[in-house]
Design an enzyme around this catalytic site. Structure first.
Site, PDB file in Angstrom:
ATOM      1  N   GLU A 193     -49.424  -5.350 -19.113  1.00  0.00           N
ATOM      2  CA  GLU A 193     -48.590  -6.439 -19.658  1.00  0.00           C
ATOM      3  C   GLU A 193     -47.464  -6.786 -18.676  1.00  0.00           C
ATOM      4  OE1 GLU A 193     -49.342  -8.079 -22.427  1.00  0.00           O
ATOM      5  OE2 GLU A 193     -50.503  -6.720 -23.687  1.00  0.00           O
TER       6      GLU A 193
ATOM      7  N   LYS B 214     -39.866 -12.784 -20.942  1.00  0.00           N
ATOM      8  CA  LYS B 214     -40.307 -13.059 -22.319  1.00  0.00           C
ATOM      9  C   LYS B 214     -39.199 -13.768 -23.089  1.00  0.00           C
ATOM     10  CE  LYS B 214     -42.597 -11.576 -26.454  1.00  0.00           C
ATOM     11  NZ  LYS B 214     -43.532 -10.706 -27.128  1.00  0.00           N
TER      12      LYS B 214
ATOM     13  N   LYS C  52     -42.281 -11.443 -33.368  1.00  0.00           N
ATOM     14  CA  LYS C  52     -43.573 -11.492 -34.069  1.00  0.00           C
ATOM     15  C   LYS C  52     -43.775 -10.161 -34.773  1.00  0.00           C
ATOM     16  CE  LYS C  52     -46.431 -14.680 -31.383  1.00  0.00           C
ATOM     17  NZ  LYS C  52     -47.638 -14.789 -30.525  1.00  0.00           N
TER      18      LYS C  52
ATOM     19  N   HIS D 184     -58.895  -9.735 -26.066  1.00  0.00           N
ATOM     20  CA  HIS D 184     -59.146  -9.482 -27.493  1.00  0.00           C
ATOM     21  C   HIS D 184     -60.634  -9.462 -27.783  1.00  0.00           C
ATOM     22  CE1 HIS D 184     -54.887 -11.026 -28.683  1.00  0.00           C
ATOM     23  NE2 HIS D 184     -54.901  -9.715 -28.590  1.00  0.00           N
TER      24      HIS D 184
ATOM     25  N   HIS E  69     -55.479 -12.614 -22.693  1.00  0.00           N
ATOM     26  CA  HIS E  69     -55.679 -12.089 -24.048  1.00  0.00           C
ATOM     27  C   HIS E  69     -56.897 -12.679 -24.759  1.00  0.00           C
ATOM     28  CE1 HIS E  69     -51.821 -10.280 -23.365  1.00  0.00           C
ATOM     29  NE2 HIS E  69     -51.762  -9.764 -24.578  1.00  0.00           N
TER      30      HIS E  69
ATOM     31  N   ARG F  50     -36.319 -10.510 -49.402  1.00  0.00           N
ATOM     32  CA  ARG F  50     -36.376 -11.789 -48.664  1.00  0.00           C
ATOM     33  C   ARG F  50     -35.756 -11.701 -47.271  1.00  0.00           C
ATOM     34  NH1 ARG F  50     -35.069 -13.746 -53.880  1.00  0.00           N
ATOM     35  NH2 ARG F  50     -36.981 -14.377 -54.917  1.00  0.00           N
TER      36      ARG F  50
ATOM     37  N   ARG G 298     -45.131 -20.597 -25.475  1.00  0.00           N
ATOM     38  CA  ARG G 298     -45.235 -19.160 -25.803  1.00  0.00           C
ATOM     39  C   ARG G 298     -46.671 -18.658 -25.631  1.00  0.00           C
ATOM     40  NH1 ARG G 298     -42.075 -15.557 -30.365  1.00  0.00           N
ATOM     41  NH2 ARG G 298     -43.164 -13.633 -29.874  1.00  0.00           N
TER      42      ARG G 298
ATOM     43  N   GLU H 243     -44.268 -20.475 -31.071  1.00  0.00           N
ATOM     44  CA  GLU H 243     -45.542 -20.706 -30.376  1.00  0.00           C
ATOM     45  C   GLU H 243     -46.192 -22.039 -30.725  1.00  0.00           C
ATOM     46  OE1 GLU H 243     -47.815 -17.139 -29.629  1.00  0.00           O
ATOM     47  OE2 GLU H 243     -49.639 -18.332 -29.498  1.00  0.00           O
TER      48      GLU H 243
ATOM     49  N   ASN I 249     -50.107 -15.120 -23.606  1.00  0.00           N
ATOM     50  CA  ASN I 249     -51.462 -14.645 -23.919  1.00  0.00           C
ATOM     51  C   ASN I 249     -52.394 -14.692 -22.719  1.00  0.00           C
ATOM     52  OD1 ASN I 249     -51.165 -13.966 -26.687  1.00  0.00           O
ATOM     53  ND2 ASN I 249     -50.949 -16.149 -27.108  1.00  0.00           N
TER      54      ASN I 249
ATOM     55  N   HIS J 196     -56.030  -1.866 -25.608  1.00  0.00           N
ATOM     56  CA  HIS J 196     -55.554  -3.256 -25.557  1.00  0.00           C
ATOM     57  C   HIS J 196     -55.119  -3.627 -24.137  1.00  0.00           C
ATOM     58  CE1 HIS J 196     -53.545  -6.955 -26.680  1.00  0.00           C
ATOM     59  NE2 HIS J 196     -52.460  -6.515 -26.067  1.00  0.00           N
TER      60      HIS J 196
HETATM   61  P1  NAD Z   1     -48.769   2.381 -30.650  1.00  0.00           P
HETATM   62  O1  NAD Z   1     -47.578   1.985 -31.383  1.00  0.00           O
HETATM   63  O2  NAD Z   1     -49.974   2.758 -31.416  1.00  0.00           O
HETATM   64  O3  NAD Z   1     -48.397   3.589 -29.683  1.00  0.00           O
HETATM   65  C1  NAD Z   1     -49.413   4.183 -28.896  1.00  0.00           C
HETATM   66  C2  NAD Z   1     -49.454   5.697 -29.099  1.00  0.00           C
HETATM   67  O4  NAD Z   1     -48.377   6.279 -28.389  1.00  0.00           O
HETATM   68  C3  NAD Z   1     -49.307   6.131 -30.550  1.00  0.00           C
HETATM   69  O5  NAD Z   1     -50.193   7.203 -30.764  1.00  0.00           O
HETATM   70  C4  NAD Z   1     -47.866   6.624 -30.627  1.00  0.00           C
HETATM   71  O6  NAD Z   1     -47.695   7.638 -31.581  1.00  0.00           O
HETATM   72  C5  NAD Z   1     -47.655   7.171 -29.240  1.00  0.00           C
HETATM   73  N1  NAD Z   1     -46.279   7.132 -28.742  1.00  0.00           N
HETATM   74  C6  NAD Z   1     -45.346   6.162 -28.935  1.00  0.00           C
HETATM   75  N2  NAD Z   1     -44.256   6.438 -28.209  1.00  0.00           N
HETATM   76  C7  NAD Z   1     -44.489   7.608 -27.572  1.00  0.00           C
HETATM   77  C8  NAD Z   1     -43.737   8.381 -26.656  1.00  0.00           C
HETATM   78  N3  NAD Z   1     -42.539   8.001 -26.204  1.00  0.00           N
HETATM   79  N4  NAD Z   1     -44.290   9.544 -26.196  1.00  0.00           N
HETATM   80  C9  NAD Z   1     -45.528   9.918 -26.603  1.00  0.00           C
HETATM   81  N5  NAD Z   1     -46.292   9.212 -27.440  1.00  0.00           N
HETATM   82  C10 NAD Z   1     -45.768   8.059 -27.923  1.00  0.00           C
HETATM   83  O7  NAD Z   1     -49.260   1.253 -29.612  1.00  0.00           O
HETATM   84  P2  NAD Z   1     -48.533   0.235 -28.640  1.00  0.00           P
HETATM   85  O8  NAD Z   1     -49.442   0.100 -27.485  1.00  0.00           O
HETATM   86  O9  NAD Z   1     -47.103   0.568 -28.427  1.00  0.00           O
HETATM   87  O10 NAD Z   1     -48.525  -1.117 -29.507  1.00  0.00           O
HETATM   88  C11 NAD Z   1     -49.722  -1.732 -29.866  1.00  0.00           C
HETATM   89  C12 NAD Z   1     -49.472  -2.643 -31.026  1.00  0.00           C
HETATM   90  O11 NAD Z   1     -48.518  -3.627 -30.643  1.00  0.00           O
HETATM   91  C13 NAD Z   1     -50.687  -3.399 -31.501  1.00  0.00           C
HETATM   92  O12 NAD Z   1     -50.784  -3.286 -32.893  1.00  0.00           O
HETATM   93  C14 NAD Z   1     -50.427  -4.830 -31.104  1.00  0.00           C
HETATM   94  O13 NAD Z   1     -51.014  -5.756 -31.987  1.00  0.00           O
HETATM   95  C15 NAD Z   1     -48.928  -4.884 -31.149  1.00  0.00           C
HETATM   96  N6  NAD Z   1     -48.321  -5.930 -30.316  1.00  0.00           N
HETATM   97  C16 NAD Z   1     -47.422  -6.751 -30.896  1.00  0.00           C
HETATM   98  C17 NAD Z   1     -46.804  -7.721 -30.147  1.00  0.00           C
HETATM   99  C18 NAD Z   1     -45.749  -8.584 -30.774  1.00  0.00           C
HETATM  100  O14 NAD Z   1     -45.290  -9.532 -30.122  1.00  0.00           O
HETATM  101  N7  NAD Z   1     -45.319  -8.289 -31.963  1.00  0.00           N
HETATM  102  C19 NAD Z   1     -47.090  -7.871 -28.785  1.00  0.00           C
HETATM  103  C20 NAD Z   1     -48.026  -7.009 -28.218  1.00  0.00           C
HETATM  104  C21 NAD Z   1     -48.637  -6.024 -28.993  1.00  0.00           C
HETATM  105  N1  GLY Z   2     -47.182 -10.978 -27.382  1.00  0.00           N
HETATM  106  C1  GLY Z   2     -47.246 -12.398 -27.458  1.00  0.00           C
HETATM  107  C2  GLY Z   2     -46.037 -13.030 -28.054  1.00  0.00           C
HETATM  108  O1  GLY Z   2     -45.080 -12.374 -28.374  1.00  0.00           O
HETATM  109  O2  GLY Z   2     -46.027 -14.213 -28.230  1.00  0.00           O
END
Ligand code: NAD
Ligand code: GLY
Length: 369
Positions: free
Chosen positions: A189, A231, A147, A256, A252, A125, A245, A241, A249, A270
């Site tokens: 971003e 942020k 998130k 998306h 986005h 939990r 918030r 949100e 987006n 992305h």
């Molecule tokens: P990711 O985590 O897939 O990383 C991208 C690639 O880079 C992967 O292959 C990873 O292994 C590699 N990598 C990571 N760090 C590295 C480093 N220092 N050196 C070399 N390679 C490295 O992708 P991302 O772009 O970081 O994140 C995308 C995800 O984030 C999506 O799933 C998206 O939905 C999510 N997201 C979430 C939020 C939120 O608020 N929670 C906001 C934006 C995006």
């Molecule tokens: N990435 C959008 C949010 O965190 O609300």
């Protein structure tokens, strides 16, 4: 240089530390957050790529602080944000005899942060977790704000919880191993923050974006810390949100839909979708006479000069049709009562949420873009 950004959320408040080589201080920073008497064994959830490049440094840092890192290494890539991998992860965490007072570390990009954060949010939990983001996107966006989510066959990020981390440690030096395309995606971003709420920051990026992209330490630290500050302010006033918030987006809704229309393939990342989406959001605002064309041109120029796509023909392969993109936009998570939500702009740095956009304006824009 270390910059600390507070996220003010009452009892869920925490700090984001940003600076080069902070991984070496991560152990001490984490130890300071461990309640007395809690386990000194720290599960570190990461992916294979990050583990090979940076795990040892983090494990040593924890060891120096009297903590034992326990690696949990998952496959890299978006497919890891699945029910299957969540179940595997939860099982591995339970095998570590996690207690309610334990602390889990998410060490990777947004995929690892979203998945490990979700696991922490539901395990027993809810247990505490620390984000150590290793991509530019994760440092400026996904590691902050709480998130967490996984994907299902019906769409991205459809299952998750809000669960704030106890601490975020953004080591800007680990970004030196990140492939150029990933850096560019995160940079989209960063630009988004200037466009949605800070014209001076956008101007700063016009002058310093090349330094950020080439990894100049002070420029990267400023870009990450400023993005996190923006942020944090938005999340502090609208954690779940219900209003502002949604400004995060910007770009986005289009982005998306473009990612979906290109099959979430290598054709469009992305961040690239967000860059193109920001240009489309500015163009839609201009079509609705909300913003000057000069602002649209400035945004387009900066993103294109940085190496990001700014028009549909910039996407390799067959051009997605307006109809296809619209189908995906209608499924957007932000749609309410069947109406699409758009983030529009009155100027650079002045975004607002609108549910009044007519679909024919969007269709016309997409046919011209
Ligand atoms: P990711 O985590 O897939 O990383 C991208 C690639 O880079 C992967 O292959 C990873 O292994 C590699 N990598 C990571 N760090 C590295 C480093 N220092 N050196 C070399 N390679 C490295 O992708 P991302 O772009 O970081 O994140 C995308 C995800 O984030 C999506 O799933 C998206 O939905 C999510 N997201 C979430 C939020 C939120 O608020 N929670 C906001 C934006 C995006
Ligand atoms: N990435 C959008 C949010 O965190 O609300």
């Amino acid at each position: 240089m270390m910059v600390t950004v507070p996220v003010q959320l009452g009892p869920r408040s925490y700090e984001i530390h940003v600076g080069p080589s902070l991984i070496h201080k991560a152990g001490a920073l984490i130890a300071a957050h461990l309640p007395a008497g809690s386990l000194r064994r720290i599960p570190v959830v990461t992916d294979e790529t990050v583990a090979k490049l940076h795990y040892q440094e983090l494990a040593s840092s924890l060891q120096q602080a009297g903590l034992e890192a326990r690696p949990i290494i998952l496959p890299p890539g978006e497919a890891t944000k699945s029910f299957d991998q969540l179940e595997r992860l939860i099982d591995m965490l339970l095998a570590e005899n996690i207690e309610r007072s334990s602390l889990i570390v998410a060490f990777g990009g947004g995929v690892i942060g979203d998945l490990a954060g979700f696991a922490a949010g539901i395990l027993k939990r809810g247990v505490d977790f620390v984000q150590i983001p290793t991509t530019l996107l994760a440092q400026v966006d996904s590691s902050v704000g709480g998130k967490t989510a996984i994907n299902t066959a019906r769409g991205k990020n459809l299952v998750g919880v809000f669960h704030q981390p106890r601490l975020v440690v953004a080591d800007t030096a680990v970004l030196s191993t990140l492939p150029r395309r990933e850096v560019l995606g995160g940079y989209a971003e960063v630009v988004k923050y200037g466009l949605l709420g800070d014209a001076d920051f956008f101007t700063w990026l016009e002058h310093n974006g090349a330094a950020v992209l080439s990894g100049t330490s002070d420029a990267v630290v400023h870009a990450v810390a400023h993005s996190c500050t923006m942020k944090a302010a938005i999340v502090a006033r609208d954690e779940r949100e219900t209003g502002d918030r949604a400004l995060l987006n910007l770009g986005h809704t289009f982005g998306h839909a473009l990612e979906a229309a290109t099959g979430y393939s290598d054709r469009l990342t992305h961040g690239e979708g967000v860059a193109l989406g920001c240009v489309l959001a500015f163009k839609l605002s201009a079509r609705l006479n909300l913003v000057d064309r000069a602002a649209v041109t400035r945004v387009e120029r900066h993103l294109a000069e940085s190496g990001l796509p700014v028009a549909l023909p910039d996407i390799p392969g067959p051009r997605p049709s307006a109809g296809e993109i619209l189908v995906h936009m209608r499924h957007d998570k932000k749609a309410q009562g069947g109406r699409m939500t758009f983030i529009l702009v009155r100027d650079i740095g002045q975004a607002f949420v609108s549910r009044d956009v007519q679909e024919n304006d969007v269709a016309a824009l997409l046919s011209d873009a």
